[in-house]
Design a protein around this motif. Structure first.
Motif, mmCIF file in Angstrom:
data_model
loop_
_atom_site.group_PDB
_atom_site.id
_atom_site.type_symbol
_atom_site.label_atom_id
_atom_site.label_comp_id
_atom_site.label_asym_id
_atom_site.label_seq_id
_atom_site.Cartn_x
_atom_site.Cartn_y
_atom_site.Cartn_z
ATOM 1 N N LYS A 1 28.864 -3.102 12.832
ATOM 2 C CA LYS A 1 27.913 -4.140 12.447
ATOM 3 C C LYS A 1 26.502 -3.577 12.545
ATOM 4 N N ARG A 2 25.567 -4.306 11.978
ATOM 5 C CA ARG A 2 24.164 -3.870 11.991
ATOM 6 C C ARG A 2 23.618 -3.940 13.416
ATOM 7 N N ASP B 1 32.822 -9.266 13.742
ATOM 8 C CA ASP B 1 31.434 -8.983 13.394
ATOM 9 C C ASP B 1 31.199 -9.010 11.887
ATOM 10 N N PHE B 2 32.253 -8.788 11.094
ATOM 11 C CA PHE B 2 32.085 -8.783 9.636
ATOM 12 C C PHE B 2 31.722 -10.179 9.125
ATOM 13 N N ASP C 1 25.282 -10.245 11.535
ATOM 14 C CA ASP C 1 25.046 -8.803 11.604
ATOM 15 C C ASP C 1 26.049 -8.005 10.769
ATOM 16 N N SER C 2 26.776 -8.690 9.908
ATOM 17 C CA SER C 2 27.807 -8.027 9.105
ATOM 18 C C SER C 2 27.197 -6.948 8.206
#
Length: 680
Positions: free
Chosen positions: A352-353, A382-383, A387-388
């Motif tokens: 994730k970012r 997280d996807f 933040d994906s």
């Protein structure tokens, strides 16, 4: 009728010999004592001993048998060159006339056809089979009509009569051929392999330029030409353009006056393989599936794995001095800008970012895919978050968008209808016994193909082509449960292996492809497709003629058909927008490796019984009778050995002397000896 004298003794021979010895001793004693009747007694003993030896006269009625001459006609492919077939036909007609006029002679005619599996001219095998069917004592000669290029001389049989070769061809024949040496069966993609080419002239080569043009084409594509000196080995570096079968065709233009152009081409089928699969695995955070990914990729010796796990993200501020950390900094610039093209596959595992990879780097990953790279995203919770990585430039190449929902409930992964036809998942059997997964990210597909489904038929595994590259999206981070054998587990290793090979564009996993496999003069055509139907395949032969082959569906997504032809060379196959090439049979069969007629190959077998090699262009030789062991060939003639064989139809035996006559003779001689001795 033939009469012979035989002996059938009434007593064993040792006894008869012993009696003869005693008789000799007695006669010697009579001579020593000077008895007057010794001569008559000797004659009587001889009559008795002769009678005991059982002499008989045997009479045989014999019927003479004819001699056999074997005519072996070579009808292989090399005999079709120039006017060799006409020479053979004319010689056969003359020989059959001459043999028919020869008394007491039969002809056994055999033909030698092209042997299967490119075995060349098997003349000696044919002669051996013919001799096995005939009595050797009746064979007077063997006459072979051939160009002399025989490929089984090591199996020459024991010949009972002279062998003669009537050689076809002309003294002015010449031919040019292309030879490819040290051709490998496989090569590494992107690395040059070295082939050795040689153009060679044989026979009565005309004077002229000793340079010729050589043409090269890969998979029937654009032809490249260059000039090559004749009679010189030339090392040619060749780089295979893709994985799977690469069909490389070499060709030399036909020269004026040469015997044939069949050996002016060489067809190689080289299998392209990858040296190593270079994989970059980026794990966003430690989790049970991370080690499984690593173990799976490291277990394959053909995989070079670079694995980074984000253990200390930038937001983690706990005051630990940097010099006390054993972690290394993530080399983002080096991996995602400078060396990204060195990787064959990039895997984002629950990434994730986090401010580690700037948007520019992820945009470079998207461009890497469009230029032919491959990206696999294993999505976790997280996807679906803010933040994906879908919220980055990488979204331009992903086949689905997250709906922001994460479904936490058990389910069993299933193969979708299209997945049942796709080679990546089509043969993953036993789906009903697969273990369950516990989490799935809800996706809204935007492109690509859904191969696997999860909760209530939602997309679980999607594949897509973007530009020249490929993308795979797995909407769960629980695939590792299969490797732990949870509820029986599942084919995780096979699934990931196929995914990786599909992303590497391996031909056997292409969902839309036309291919063929050759066996001898037959090819099996295969068409993979995700569609429900396919059209007929148009097959273009080396001579430009075309034929259509109908295909039948053998299993979901795979259609097959058979095509057979007697033409040897490169075939082009087309169905819709799919195209393939394949070589059927050897481009230069063994029959055309050596095309100049010669008697040197058969010379050892011919000279064994003093036969001869005659050129038919000088005329058909006459036939003569020769005694066994004498020279069987000369200027303008060849010899046959009369065998004088016969068949015995009746045999009778009768005693040489009847018993009563033996008794009278013996008694008369003994009485005469007694009377003579009495007078004395």
């Amino acid at each position: 009728m033939t009469q012979t004298i035989l002996f059938d003794p009434l007593v064993p021979w040792p006894v008869l010999i012993a009696l003869g010895g005693l008789t000799g001793v007695a006669l010697g004693l009579a001579l020593w004592r000077r008895l007057s009747g010794w001569a008559l007694r000797a004659l009587a003993a001889l009559v008795l001993l002769g009678a005991l030896s059982g002499p008989a006269v045997q009479s045989e009625d014999r019927s003479p048998l004819s001699d056999i001459v074997i005519l072996a006609e070579d009808r292989t492919a090399s005999q079709t060159l120039s006017d060799r077939a006409d020479q053979t036909a004319a010689a056969l007609a003359t020989l059959e006339t001459d043999l028919a006029a020869r008394p007491n002679t039969e002809v056994r005619r055999i033909t030698v056809e092209d042997s299967p599996e490119d075995g060349g001219t098997q003349l000696m095998d044919a002669i051996a089979r013919a001799l096995a069917d005939e009595p050797r004592a009746r064979v007077a000669g063997i006459i072979a009509l051939s160009d002399g290029q025989v490929h089984d001389m090591e199996r020459t049989p024991d010949l009972p009569a002279p062998l003669h070769l009537l050689r076809t061809g002309r003294a002015g024949d010449w031919d040019r051929r292309l030879i490819v040496k040290n051709a490998p069966s496989f090569g590494i993609i992107g690395e040059p392999i070295t082939l050795t080419l040689r153009v060679e002239d044989q026979g009565a080569v005309p004077t002229g330029a000793r340079v010729t043009e050589v043409q090269i084409a890969v998979d029937g594509g654009e032809t490249q030409s260059f000039r090559l000196p004749i009679g010189v080995d030339f090392d040619l570096p060749l780089t295979l353009p893709h994985g799977g079968r690469n069909v490389v065709e070499f060709r030399v233009p036909e020269a004026e006056g040469e015997l044939t152009a069949r050996n002016n081409a060489a067809l190689l089928q080289i299998n392209g393989v990858r040296d190593r699969l270079r994989v970059l695995l980026v794990s966003g955070a430690p989790h049970p599936g991370g080690r499984i990914w690593r173990n799976l990729l490291k277990s394959d010796s053909a995989v070079d794995l670079v694995h980074f796990t984000i253990l200390r993200p930038p937001e983690k501020q706990d005051g630990v001095p940097v010099e006390e950390l054993s972690l290394i900094a993530f080399p983002t610039r080096e991996l995602f800008l400078e060396k990204i093209e060195d990787f064959d596959l990039i895997v984002f595992d629950r990434y994730k970012r986090r401010g580690i990879l700037p948007a520019a780097y992820l945009e470079n990953v998207a461009n890497y895919v469009k230029r032919g790279g491959a990206v696999l995203v294993a999505a976790g919770p997280d996807f679906a978050s803010a933040d994906s990585i879908f919220r980055t430039p990488l979204a331009a190449v992903l086949p689905a968008r997250p709906s922001a929902r994460v479904l936490e409930e058990p389910y069993r992964p299933t193969i979708s209808p299209l997945g049942a036809r796709h080679p990546v998942t089509a043969e993953l059997t036993g789906a009903a016994d697969w273990g369950r997964w516990m989490r799935q990210v809800e996706l809204d597909p935007t492109s690509g193909t859904i191969l696997m489904e999860g909760i209530e038929g939602r997309p679980l595994l999607l594949l897509d082509r973007v530009g020249e590259g490929r993308v795979a999206l797995l909407a769960s981070d629980h695939a590792w449960l299969w490797s732990r054998e949870y509820e029986g587990g599942g084919p995780q290793l096979e699934l990931l292996r196929r995914l990786a090979h599909w992303m590497m564009k391996e031909p056997e996993l292409e969902e839309e492809i036309l291919s063929a496999e050759a066996t001898g003069q037959r090819m099996r055509i295969q068409r993979r497709t995700l569609g429900e139907t396919v059209g007929p395949v148009e097959v273009t032969a080396p001579d430009g003629s075309t034929a259509e082959v109908l295909l039948l569906e053998t299993r979901p997504g795979l259609w097959e058909g058979l095509f057979e032809s007697d033409q040897i060379g490169l075939y082009h196959l087309r169905e819709g927008d799919q195209h393939a090439v394949i070589g059927l049979g050897p481009a230069a069969p063994r029959e055309f490796e050596e095309t100049i007629a010669t008697g040197a190959v058969m010379a050892p077998a011919v000279s064994a019984l003093r036969g001869g090699v005659m050129a038919l262009e000088e005329g058909v030789p006459s036939l003569r009778d020769v005694r066994e062991g004498r020279p069987a060939a000369g200027r303008g003639w060849i010899g046959l050995t009369p065998r004088g064989a016969y068949e015995t139809t009746a045999v009778t035996q009768m005693a040489l002397l009847p018993p009563w006559l033996v008794l009278i003779l013996a008694a008369s001689l003994l009485i005469g000896a007694w009377l003579r001795e009495g007078r004395s």
